[in-house]
Design a protein around this motif. Structure first.
Motif, PDB file in Angstrom:
ATOM      1  N   GLN A   1       1.011  -1.091   0.038  1.00  0.00           N
ATOM      2  CA  GLN A   1      -0.044  -0.176   0.038  1.00  0.00           C
ATOM      3  C   GLN A   1       0.918   1.168   0.061  1.00  0.00           C
ATOM      4  O   GLN A   1       0.488   2.175  -0.673  1.00  0.00           O
TER       5      GLN A   1
ATOM      6  N   ALA B   1       2.634   1.902  -3.267  1.00  0.00           N
ATOM      7  CA  ALA B   1       1.690   2.319  -4.246  1.00  0.00           C
ATOM      8  C   ALA B   1       1.172   3.954  -4.031  1.00  0.00           C
ATOM      9  O   ALA B   1       1.080   4.653  -5.238  1.00  0.00           O
ATOM     10  N   ALA B   2       0.982   4.115  -2.904  1.00  0.00           N
ATOM     11  CA  ALA B   2       0.779   5.610  -2.651  1.00  0.00           C
ATOM     12  C   ALA B   2       1.754   6.247  -3.152  1.00  0.00           C
ATOM     13  O   ALA B   2       1.643   7.452  -3.532  1.00  0.00           O
ATOM     14  N   SER B   3       3.107   5.982  -2.766  1.00  0.00           N
ATOM     15  CA  SER B   3       4.124   6.945  -2.967  1.00  0.00           C
ATOM     16  C   SER B   3       4.498   7.236  -4.550  1.00  0.00           C
ATOM     17  O   SER B   3       4.676   8.374  -5.173  1.00  0.00           O
ATOM     18  N   LEU B   4       4.216   6.046  -5.112  1.00  0.00           N
ATOM     19  CA  LEU B   4       4.030   6.115  -6.688  1.00  0.00           C
ATOM     20  C   LEU B   4       3.133   6.967  -7.419  1.00  0.00           C
ATOM     21  O   LEU B   4       3.364   7.901  -8.299  1.00  0.00           O
ATOM     22  N   GLN B   5       1.871   6.807  -6.661  1.00  0.00           N
ATOM     23  CA  GLN B   5       0.848   7.707  -7.393  1.00  0.00           C
ATOM     24  C   GLN B   5       1.247   9.004  -7.021  1.00  0.00           C
ATOM     25  O   GLN B   5       1.096   9.980  -7.881  1.00  0.00           O
ATOM     26  N   SER B   6       1.846   9.630  -5.934  1.00  0.00           N
ATOM     27  CA  SER B   6       2.144  10.934  -5.487  1.00  0.00           C
ATOM     28  C   SER B   6       3.245  11.445  -6.558  1.00  0.00           C
ATOM     29  O   SER B   6       3.130  12.522  -6.902  1.00  0.00           O
ATOM     30  N   ARG B   7       4.176  10.422  -6.934  1.00  0.00           N
ATOM     31  CA  ARG B   7       5.138  11.144  -7.784  1.00  0.00           C
ATOM     32  C   ARG B   7       4.639  11.196  -9.224  1.00  0.00           C
ATOM     33  O   ARG B   7       4.975  12.062  -9.956  1.00  0.00           O
ATOM     34  N   LEU B   8       3.783  10.312  -9.396  1.00  0.00           N
ATOM     35  CA  LEU B   8       3.119  10.471 -10.821  1.00  0.00           C
ATOM     36  C   LEU B   8       2.548  11.883 -10.948  1.00  0.00           C
ATOM     37  O   LEU B   8       2.487  12.550 -11.983  1.00  0.00           O
ATOM     38  N   GLN B   9       1.667  12.163 -10.048  1.00  0.00           N
ATOM     39  CA  GLN B   9       1.041  13.262 -10.196  1.00  0.00           C
ATOM     40  C   GLN B   9       1.972  14.608 -10.225  1.00  0.00           C
ATOM     41  O   GLN B   9       1.837  15.438 -10.789  1.00  0.00           O
TER      42      GLN B   9
ATOM     43  N   SER C   1       4.051  14.767 -13.615  1.00  0.00           N
ATOM     44  CA  SER C   1       3.075  14.533 -14.798  1.00  0.00           C
ATOM     45  C   SER C   1       3.332  15.486 -15.782  1.00  0.00           C
ATOM     46  O   SER C   1       3.796  16.750 -15.537  1.00  0.00           O
TER      47      SER C   1
END
Ligand code: DAH
Length: 347
Positions: A78, A81-89, A92
């Protein structure tokens, strides 16, 4: 399960739930599942128990270890996944934004002019050769029929290099390559020599202390002045238009006899007289002439067998006339607004 194990399980679960960073995950793993973690020390406590309780306790600790490992794996998934998500944001890219056109470099107008002129002479059978910019005075002057005490030596405002052994100069013209070429090969010779030259010069709109010339040389049996005029006329018409008229007038250069200056009718006023041609209707392009017998002798060519002609022109001057550039200093100021214009002109 013993109270101690219950407490350990609760503490571990609560702490795990609050974790949001990879660093905290690593700390948690060390504290509970690591080699010196709480599960390991619980296991060591088994020795204090009465023998009949040991198997059950051992099983309970193993079960707890597996449970905590599983909980840890899930939490780790979890958190990652969350840190990847925030990096992607954060990182971007908006692919709908207009792109930035990269600044493409271009060839310098002098380089382009050299290529254009050598191409024209190439079509007429001339090979392009280059020579040294730091030159022996023998090649720059003596071998060109300008001996030490000759007053014509002053015409070239030469920049001298300090040297004990020999007289070394920054070449004031490309003519030395006449000598170097003839030393290397037997006639027939047909070469053009583009290159940078240097003179001790007061700077103004038509004088730079460094500039470029193209030298031309043709030597063979029965070469005449007619060949010179025909070749130069063809060159002038290729560069300045097929309708150009050409003119020879007497001039003096120590390395030719006879010497001429070569002019074309002014393309700005069609020979009527204007500011560019100073009202004369003619524009002088270059100096030329029949190679002096002394020059041929210097390289061991027999002047009774061979004749030849030579010419020398300033490349910046040709470019200024062709493209309406009013000041020679533009060439060397590196101003992109000036340089980038030649993308289109030469495309
Ligand atoms: N070297 C001369 C100069 O720099 C130009 C020149 C004149 C070259 C006549 C020649 C020539 O080959 O024949 O002023």
């Amino acid at each position: 399960m013993s109270d101690d194990l219950e407490r350990l399980k609760r503490e571990a679960s609560e702490r795990l739930e609050r974790i949001t960073s990879e660093d905290d995950l690593a700390d948690w793993h060390r504290d509970f599942l690591g080699r010196q973690g709480q599960i390991t020390s619980a296991m060591k406590g088994i020795s204090q128990l009465p023998a009949e309780e040991r198997p059950a306790f051992g099983q309970a600790v193993n079960a707890l270890r597996n449970e905590l490992q599983e909980a840890f794996d899930n939490r780790q998934d979890q958190v990652l996944a969350a840190s990847l998500q925030s990096r992607l944001q954060q990182e971007s890219v908006d692919v709908t934004l207009p792109g930035r056109t990269p600044l493409a470099g271009t060839l310098h107008p002098v380089t382009r002019m050299i290529r254009e002129i050598t191409r024209v002479f190439g079509l007429m059978g001339f090979q392009t050769v280059e020579g040294p910019e730091v030159e022996d005075a023998y090649y720059a002057f003596d071998a060109l029929n300008i001996p030490q005490d000759h007053p014509a030596r002053d015409v070239w405002d030469t920049i001298f290099i300090e040297s004990e052994q020999r007289e070394i100069v920054l070449r004031p013209h490309t003519s030395p390559m006449q000598i170097r070429t003839m030393e290397q090969v037997e006639p027939p010779v047909r070469v053009v020599v583009p290159g940078r030259c240097y003179r001790y010069e007061a700077l103004d709109a038509t004088h730079e202390w460094h500039f470029h010339q193209i030298e031309g040389l043709a030597v063979d049996t029965s070469i005449t002045m007619t060949d010179l005029k025909g070749t130069l006329a063809e060159f002038a018409r290729q560069i300045f238009g097929q309708e150009r008229k050409v003119r020879f007038r007497c001039d003096y250069f120590p390395f030719v006899e006879p010497g001429v200056d070569f002019a074309i009718d002014c393309m700005f006023c069609e020979g009527k007289g204007c500011r560019v041609c100073s009202g004369t209707g003619w524009i002088e392009l270059l100096g030329a002439g029949m190679v002096h017998p002394n020059v041929l002798r210097h390289v061991g060519y027999d002047p009774d067998v061979y004749t030849g002609w030579a010419f020398g022109m300033g490349i910046e001057r040709i470019a200024m006339l062709k493209y309406g550039i009013e000041d020679i200093r533009h060439f060397y100021q590196g101003d992109v607004r000036f340089l980038s214009q030649f993308n289109r002109v030469f495309a």
